[in-house]
Design a protein around this motif. Structure first.
Motif, PDB file in Angstrom:
ATOM      1  N   ALA A 241       0.959  -1.084  -0.021  1.00  0.00           N
ATOM      2  CA  ALA A 241      -0.099  -0.036   0.033  1.00  0.00           C
ATOM      3  C   ALA A 241       0.845   1.331  -0.030  1.00  0.00           C
ATOM      4  O   ALA A 241       1.488   1.588   1.112  1.00  0.00           O
ATOM      5  CB  ALA A 241      -1.000  -0.056   1.262  1.00  0.00           C
ATOM      6  N   HIS A 242       1.194   1.876  -1.186  1.00  0.00           N
ATOM      7  CA  HIS A 242       2.008   2.625  -1.284  1.00  0.00           C
ATOM      8  C   HIS A 242       1.992   3.668  -2.469  1.00  0.00           C
ATOM      9  O   HIS A 242       1.438   3.236  -3.411  1.00  0.00           O
ATOM     10  CB  HIS A 242       3.604   2.495  -1.235  1.00  0.00           C
ATOM     11  N   GLY A 243       2.366   4.975  -2.534  1.00  0.00           N
ATOM     12  CA  GLY A 243       2.350   5.528  -3.777  1.00  0.00           C
ATOM     13  C   GLY A 243       3.644   5.985  -4.302  1.00  0.00           C
ATOM     14  O   GLY A 243       3.947   6.328  -5.301  1.00  0.00           O
ATOM     15  N   GLU A 244       4.669   5.965  -3.338  1.00  0.00           N
ATOM     16  CA  GLU A 244       5.964   6.233  -3.706  1.00  0.00           C
ATOM     17  C   GLU A 244       6.986   4.806  -3.127  1.00  0.00           C
ATOM     18  O   GLU A 244       7.801   4.931  -2.315  1.00  0.00           O
ATOM     19  CB  GLU A 244       6.705   7.628  -2.973  1.00  0.00           C
ATOM     20  N   GLY A 245       6.793   3.794  -3.996  1.00  0.00           N
ATOM     21  CA  GLY A 245       7.485   2.540  -3.445  1.00  0.00           C
ATOM     22  C   GLY A 245       8.308   2.192  -4.700  1.00  0.00           C
ATOM     23  O   GLY A 245       8.812   0.897  -4.718  1.00  0.00           O
TER      24      GLY A 245
ATOM     25  N   ASN B 107       5.809  -6.435 -11.542  1.00  0.00           N
ATOM     26  CA  ASN B 107       6.413  -5.098 -10.783  1.00  0.00           C
ATOM     27  C   ASN B 107       5.174  -4.103 -10.464  1.00  0.00           C
ATOM     28  O   ASN B 107       4.817  -3.308 -11.589  1.00  0.00           O
ATOM     29  CB  ASN B 107       7.505  -4.657 -11.693  1.00  0.00           C
ATOM     30  N   PRO B 108       4.835  -3.966  -9.265  1.00  0.00           N
ATOM     31  CA  PRO B 108       3.591  -3.061  -9.002  1.00  0.00           C
ATOM     32  C   PRO B 108       4.023  -1.795  -9.309  1.00  0.00           C
ATOM     33  O   PRO B 108       3.175  -0.787  -9.253  1.00  0.00           O
ATOM     34  CB  PRO B 108       3.188  -3.432  -7.973  1.00  0.00           C
ATOM     35  N   ASN B 109       5.402  -1.365  -9.131  1.00  0.00           N
ATOM     36  CA  ASN B 109       5.508   0.214  -8.982  1.00  0.00           C
ATOM     37  C   ASN B 109       6.850   0.318  -9.763  1.00  0.00           C
ATOM     38  O   ASN B 109       7.059   1.842  -9.773  1.00  0.00           O
ATOM     39  CB  ASN B 109       5.782   0.190  -7.472  1.00  0.00           C
TER      40      ASN B 109
END
Length: 233
Positions: A141-145, A179-181
């Motif tokens: 759960a992140h926006g900057e990962g 790769n989610p981010n």
């Protein structure tokens, strides 16, 4: 083994971590206010997820200057254990305890999901309760990962086997789709060269309670306890 969980203004996963260490594992656990500078009674310091100081300047950029984090740096220098989860990982890179940086996700969207991870090595206290190459599932759960480092740092991380967790498919392949981010080399978690400091974007504390139907995360904490009891690979 005594755990300490740092509490910043904006922390939102501190109680989740304490529930695992104190309630599930029955280990003494102290909530450490960000202005506290005495960590001498602790074996493991955990920097939890959340939005320390509201992420007003940059994720983790203000938290690094707190008295608790200055004490955490000394704690790590003594060879004691430090774990940074999500925002905690961001704080550890800002504090210089881990190399690289966490940037905006590839698609510039906040991501909340459960993802497969490959355990790259299982010979450290953090991972000894897993099998080498094991595929586990943890929430993110992140926006900057998005993990970023220069080419030489990446080369060193791989050469020194400092990548402990990597985003992958259910069968263990590291692909763009898994790769989610956008993290370079599909990196989900790294340690320092000494192996006593770990930073990871996924949340092991959210996959620890059997009531939630997934206990892949609790083995990270159990590995530390095995080390404390003299049980290891």
């Amino acid at each position: 083994m005594k755990f300490g969980v740092i509490v910043f203004p904006g922390s939102n996963c501190d109680r989740d971590v304490a529930m695992v260490t104190r309630d599930l594992l029955q280990q003494p656990t102290r909530m450490v206010w960000h202005e506290d500078s005495d960590l001498s009674d602790l074996d493991v310091v955990i920097v939890p997820g959340g939005f320390s100081y509201g992420d007003y300047l940059r994720c983790g950029a203000i938290a690094r200057f707190s008295p608790a984090m200055q004490a955490t740096i000394k704690h790590a220098e003594q060879g004691k254990f430090v774990l940074g989860i999500c925002n905690g990982f961001q704080v550890l890179t800002e504090a210089g305890l881990l190399p690289g940086a966490l940037m905006r996700n590839r698609d510039l969207h906040f991501v909340c999901d459960r993802v497969p991870l490959k355990v790259e090595r299982a010979d450290l206290p953090w991972t000894q309760a897993y099998q080498p190459g094991q595929i586990i599932t943890l929430p993110i759960a992140h926006g900057e990962g998005c993990y970023y480092a220069d080419a030489q740092t990446l080369k060193d991380l791989e050469a020194n086997r400092q990548v402990l967790f990597r985003y992958c498919t259910l069968t263990g392949e590291s692909t763009v789709e898994s790769n989610p981010n956008g993290s370079l080399n599909n990196i989900a978690g790294i340690c320092n060269r000494r192996g006593n400091v770990l930073g990871m974007m996924p949340h092991p504390e959210r996959a620890s309670d059997p009531m939630l139907g997934n206990t892949d995360g609790i083995h990270l904490f159990k590995g530390l306890l095995q080390m404390a009891m003299g049980i290891g690979r």
